[in-house]
Design an enzyme around this catalytic site. Structure first.
Site, mmCIF file in Angstrom:
data_model
loop_
_atom_site.group_PDB
_atom_site.id
_atom_site.type_symbol
_atom_site.label_atom_id
_atom_site.label_comp_id
_atom_site.label_asym_id
_atom_site.label_seq_id
_atom_site.Cartn_x
_atom_site.Cartn_y
_atom_site.Cartn_z
ATOM 1 N N GLU A 97 0.844 -1.206 0.000
ATOM 2 C CA GLU A 97 0.000 0.000 0.000
ATOM 3 C C GLU A 97 0.875 1.251 0.000
ATOM 4 O OE1 GLU A 97 -2.493 1.457 -0.845
ATOM 5 O OE2 GLU A 97 -4.152 1.079 0.526
ATOM 6 N N ASP A 98 0.362 2.327 -0.572
ATOM 7 C CA ASP A 98 1.109 3.597 -0.564
ATOM 8 C C ASP A 98 1.042 4.264 0.813
ATOM 9 O OD1 ASP A 98 -1.607 4.099 -0.831
ATOM 10 O OD2 ASP A 98 -1.421 5.479 -2.519
ATOM 11 N N ASP A 101 -4.317 5.121 6.053
ATOM 12 C CA ASP A 101 -4.908 6.330 6.640
ATOM 13 C C ASP A 101 -5.961 5.887 7.658
ATOM 14 O OD1 ASP A 101 -5.537 9.036 6.902
ATOM 15 O OD2 ASP A 101 -6.910 9.036 5.206
ATOM 16 N N LYS A 129 -0.234 6.892 8.475
ATOM 17 C CA LYS A 129 -0.805 8.095 9.114
ATOM 18 C C LYS A 129 -1.693 7.629 10.261
ATOM 19 C CE LYS A 129 -2.814 10.715 5.802
ATOM 20 N NZ LYS A 129 -3.415 11.841 5.050
ATOM 21 N N PHE A 150 -2.083 16.047 4.247
ATOM 22 C CA PHE A 150 -2.359 15.470 2.933
ATOM 23 C C PHE A 150 -1.089 15.487 2.085
ATOM 24 C CE2 PHE A 150 -3.949 14.953 -1.301
ATOM 25 C CZ PHE A 150 -4.885 13.948 -1.117
ATOM 26 N N ASP A 157 -1.933 10.714 -5.008
ATOM 27 C CA ASP A 157 -2.515 11.740 -5.869
ATOM 28 C C ASP A 157 -3.400 12.723 -5.119
ATOM 29 O OD1 ASP A 157 -4.625 9.749 -5.402
ATOM 30 O OD2 ASP A 157 -5.754 10.887 -6.887
ATOM 31 N N ARG A 163 0.864 11.872 -9.099
ATOM 32 C CA ARG A 163 1.353 10.518 -8.823
ATOM 33 C C ARG A 163 2.776 10.320 -9.341
ATOM 34 N NH1 ARG A 163 -2.991 7.233 -7.227
ATOM 35 N NH2 ARG A 163 -4.977 7.647 -8.236
#
Ligand code: IMP
Length: 178
Positions: A97-98, A101, A129, A150, A157, A163
């Site tokens: 995963e990037d 959250d 996060k 953010f 993105d 991206r």
């Protein structure tokens, strides 16, 4: 620095170093286990591409796309947009995963893979996060823990933009409040 960026959190060289460290840990932990690395589209693609260069044991690759819609309650529902091809039954799965959250998307994906009989399911994420978490979620491999801001770049993105940046930066508030 790009005009839309408040602060650079990780430059490209630092991202490569993070991927090297994570790749070494994964190599140690998955030796002889032939895990399936499942990239969550689309944000994980640059991270996955760098990470796998540093994994020195056998792996397979697959991809899934899920999208989380947060309702009025904090439970949320997740829509599967693309499913993976390989079967996970009796296989070790490492979700790539990037950023984690709220944790809602991954929770749902993990439930689906668990129902399908995966032997183990772990998470490797470039960014974490935790301040924004809604469900309990503890990724085993974390590149960097970041504040509740953010961020964009290296797969992440804002409305499908940014991206392709080769670094991770905090997006200026003026960019999404205009
Ligand atoms: P979660 O279900 O809330 O954990 O959703 C994680 C997904 O939300 C990530 O895969 C990203 O696509 C997106 N996301 C969360 N935080 C950010 C951010 O700071 N920048 C860009 N995308 C984000």
């Amino acid at each position: 620095m790009d005009s839309f960026v408040e602060e650079v959190l990780l430059n490209h060289e630092e991202i490569v170093q993070v991927c090297k460290r994570l790749g070494e840990q994964i190599t140690r932990d998955y030796q002889g286990k032939n895990p399936i690395l499942v990239g969550l589209l689309k944000g994980s693609v640059p991270f996955l591409a760098e990470l796998i260069k540093h994994i020195k044991c056998d792996i397979e690759l697959d991809f899934m796309q899920a999208s989380s819609y947060k309702g009025v309650k904090s439970t949320g529902t997740v829509e599967m947009l693309k499913d993976m091809i390989a079967s996970v039954k009796n296989r070790h799965v490492l979700l790539v995963e990037d950023i984690v959250d709220t944790g809602l998307t991954l929770k749902e994906v993990m439930n689906v893979l668990d129902d399908r009989g995966a032997l183990s399911i772990e998470i490797v994420t470039l960014l974490d996060k935790p301040a924004n978490r809604i469900v309990e979620m503890y990724p085993k491999y974390v590149g960097q823990t970041i504040p509740n801001k953010f961020v964009i770049g290296f797969g992440l993105d804002f409305n499908e933009k940014y991206r392709n940046l080769d670094y991770i930066g905090v997006l200026k508030e003026s960019e999404y409040k205009k």
